[in-house]
Design a protein around this motif. Structure first.
Motif, PDB file in Angstrom:
ATOM      1  N   ALA A  76      28.769  -1.250  33.448  1.00 46.14           N
ATOM      2  CA  ALA A  76      27.527  -1.579  32.646  1.00 46.14           C
ATOM      3  C   ALA A  76      27.372  -3.372  32.750  1.00 46.14           C
ATOM      4  N   SER A  77      26.219  -3.794  32.992  1.00 47.60           N
ATOM      5  CA  SER A  77      25.790  -4.983  33.347  1.00 47.60           C
ATOM      6  C   SER A  77      25.279  -5.807  32.143  1.00 47.60           C
ATOM      7  N   ASP A  78      24.985  -5.068  31.104  1.00 51.08           N
ATOM      8  CA  ASP A  78      24.732  -6.067  29.797  1.00 51.08           C
ATOM      9  C   ASP A  78      25.079  -5.023  28.871  1.00 51.08           C
ATOM     10  N   ARG A 138      24.862 -13.361  19.698  1.00 47.70           N
ATOM     11  CA  ARG A 138      25.908 -14.430  19.249  1.00 47.70           C
ATOM     12  C   ARG A 138      27.067 -13.422  18.611  1.00 47.70           C
ATOM     13  N   HIS A 139      26.903 -12.211  18.050  1.00 53.76           N
ATOM     14  CA  HIS A 139      27.776 -11.555  17.479  1.00 53.76           C
ATOM     15  C   HIS A 139      28.027 -10.274  18.043  1.00 53.76           C
ATOM     16  N   VAL A 140      28.945 -10.419  18.870  1.00 49.57           N
ATOM     17  CA  VAL A 140      29.383  -9.226  19.544  1.00 49.57           C
ATOM     18  C   VAL A 140      30.336  -8.362  18.554  1.00 49.57           C
ATOM     19  N   ALA A 141      30.859  -8.962  17.554  1.00 46.54           N
ATOM     20  CA  ALA A 141      31.667  -8.335  16.971  1.00 46.54           C
ATOM     21  C   ALA A 141      30.857  -7.301  16.162  1.00 46.54           C
ATOM     22  N   GLY A 142      29.509  -7.447  15.842  1.00 45.67           N
ATOM     23  CA  GLY A 142      28.625  -6.590  15.221  1.00 45.67           C
ATOM     24  C   GLY A 142      28.316  -5.303  15.967  1.00 45.67           C
ATOM     25  N   VAL A 143      28.198  -5.476  17.230  1.00 44.42           N
ATOM     26  CA  VAL A 143      28.166  -4.463  18.288  1.00 44.42           C
ATOM     27  C   VAL A 143      29.254  -3.673  18.354  1.00 44.42           C
ATOM     28  N   LEU A 144      30.562  -4.263  18.513  1.00 47.08           N
ATOM     29  CA  LEU A 144      31.570  -3.382  18.602  1.00 47.08           C
ATOM     30  C   LEU A 144      31.664  -2.660  17.376  1.00 47.08           C
ATOM     31  N   ALA A 171      19.233   3.370  19.305  1.00 49.52           N
ATOM     32  CA  ALA A 171      18.006   2.905  18.865  1.00 49.52           C
ATOM     33  C   ALA A 171      17.988   1.609  18.080  1.00 49.52           C
ATOM     34  N   PHE A 172      18.936   1.506  17.093  1.00 47.40           N
ATOM     35  CA  PHE A 172      19.252   0.398  16.130  1.00 47.40           C
ATOM     36  C   PHE A 172      19.677  -0.879  17.178  1.00 47.40           C
ATOM     37  N   LYS A 176      17.975  -4.679  18.017  1.00 47.01           N
ATOM     38  CA  LYS A 176      18.538  -5.856  17.989  1.00 47.01           C
ATOM     39  C   LYS A 176      19.018  -6.472  19.298  1.00 47.01           C
ATOM     40  N   LEU A 177      18.954  -5.959  20.430  1.00 49.12           N
ATOM     41  CA  LEU A 177      19.431  -6.615  21.562  1.00 49.12           C
ATOM     42  C   LEU A 177      18.441  -6.832  22.463  1.00 49.12           C
ATOM     43  N   ALA A 178      17.387  -5.972  22.275  1.00 46.89           N
ATOM     44  CA  ALA A 178      16.218  -6.200  23.274  1.00 46.89           C
ATOM     45  C   ALA A 178      15.765  -7.835  23.470  1.00 46.89           C
TER      46      ALA A 178
END
Lengths: 178, 178
Positions: A76-78, A138-144, A171-172, A176-178
């Motif tokens: 994955a590149s993003d 800025r909040h990769v913790a939320g993504v994980l 989708a969520f 958020k990341l788009a």
DNA sequence: TGTACATCAGTGAACGCGCGTTCACTGATGTAC
DNA sequence: TGTACATCAGTGAACGCGCGTTCACTGATGTAC
């Protein structure tokens, strides 16, 4: 040296691999030392020539499983691509080869300090990997958190509900990341 | 009837409450039927006058814990407030009284069908509750995933890292839901 | 090239222990007289 | 009001079982001559 130089190391790795898959699939207390050894093609008695205890094996199995889980999303590149790979039906079904945080997180957090430390280290490594792909997020913790929680919850549901749940999580994150 | 009418029902509820707290704190296989009964102020032998098996107790304990966990966020009038309550340090520390999805999710998903069904039912109830507060958010599954995953991961980390992790999860959802 | 040997990875019987579950019992209780 | 009794919630000894761990051993291997 009456045996090939790397023979013992190779056997040890086979045990770790077997343990890491069995624990993720069936849980820690549900898998005995004997189960692991059988899966590695050995008998239970030889285990303590390789490890001090079941917990020592578990700590290594967590690290091994973590590295294996990171490979799944290595291309994955993003951030969104990575999360989409993680929140896939393929990952959902492959419990044996899946992320140990999702498969065993709560159990590991209650385990002995060595095991806990292995889990915490894996999480830090994972967060560092996400930060490299973070872009504007800025909040990769939320993504994980969304990835791990999404997979755990989907695994509690029926196959059809799980599929929908994973879709909604993707989708969520897409919004958020788009 | 030589005993007060609700005596047995009250005892049964005490066992469920004791089990639900003990399982969440220490895990399912780590807590024995004897541990639960002792915590309820009884001896182990009486257990089977109330439940068919440890799994039957577990299924009820999950439902009980789920209801208790929903109370924690019952006062929230919007999604972000609810998630913020869930992702609090108070919830992090209160493992005994915390959300059973976060405390036991993966273990429960591997348990017997009755237990699994209780967990799936709790998740559906939880999602319905979130939908009522959803506002503009179409993907409440992602919010629940982030809540559950956030708490699970924070519990694997040191207290100071856990605090930061929860903060980041809250900030993440704040940006998404604002 | 062939054989005797020392090494040590792996075997399998054995250990003490705690588990989930069963069951014959005890004794506190509300009811009947 | 007081006593004998039937009920049944709770007790605790016992069961078979599988666990993690130990240990005396076996036998396949590479080395030395």
């Amino acid at each position: 040296m009456p045996w090939p130089k790397d023979h013992k190391r190779a056997t040890r790795e086979r045990i770790v691999e077997a343990a890491s898959r069995a624990f993720r699939k069936r849980g820690i207390t549900e898998v005995s030392v004997g189960d692991v050894m059988e899966r590695a093609g050995l008998t239970h008695g030889g285990f303590y020539a390789h490890f001090d205890s079941k917990d020592a094996l578990l700590a290594e199995a967590v690290a091994h499983a973590g590295a294996q889980a990171r490979e799944r999303t290595a291309k994955a590149s993003d951030l969104l691509t990575l999360a989409t790979m993680y929140l896939s039906e393929e990952h959902l079904r492959d419990s044996e080869g899946s992320c140990p945080i999702a498969a065993l997180g709560p159990e590991l957090s209650r385990s002995d300090p060595h095991v806990r430390r292995a889990l915490a280290a894996e999480i830090r490594t994972r967060l560092a990997g996400l930060r490299e792909l973070a872009g504007n997020e800025r909040h990769v913790a939320g993504v994980l958190a969304c990835m791990v929680g999404g997979l755990i919850i989907a695994r509690a549901l029926s196959p059809s509900d799980a599929k929908l749940f994973l879709q909604e999580c993707r989708a969520f994150l897409e919004e958020k990341l788009a």
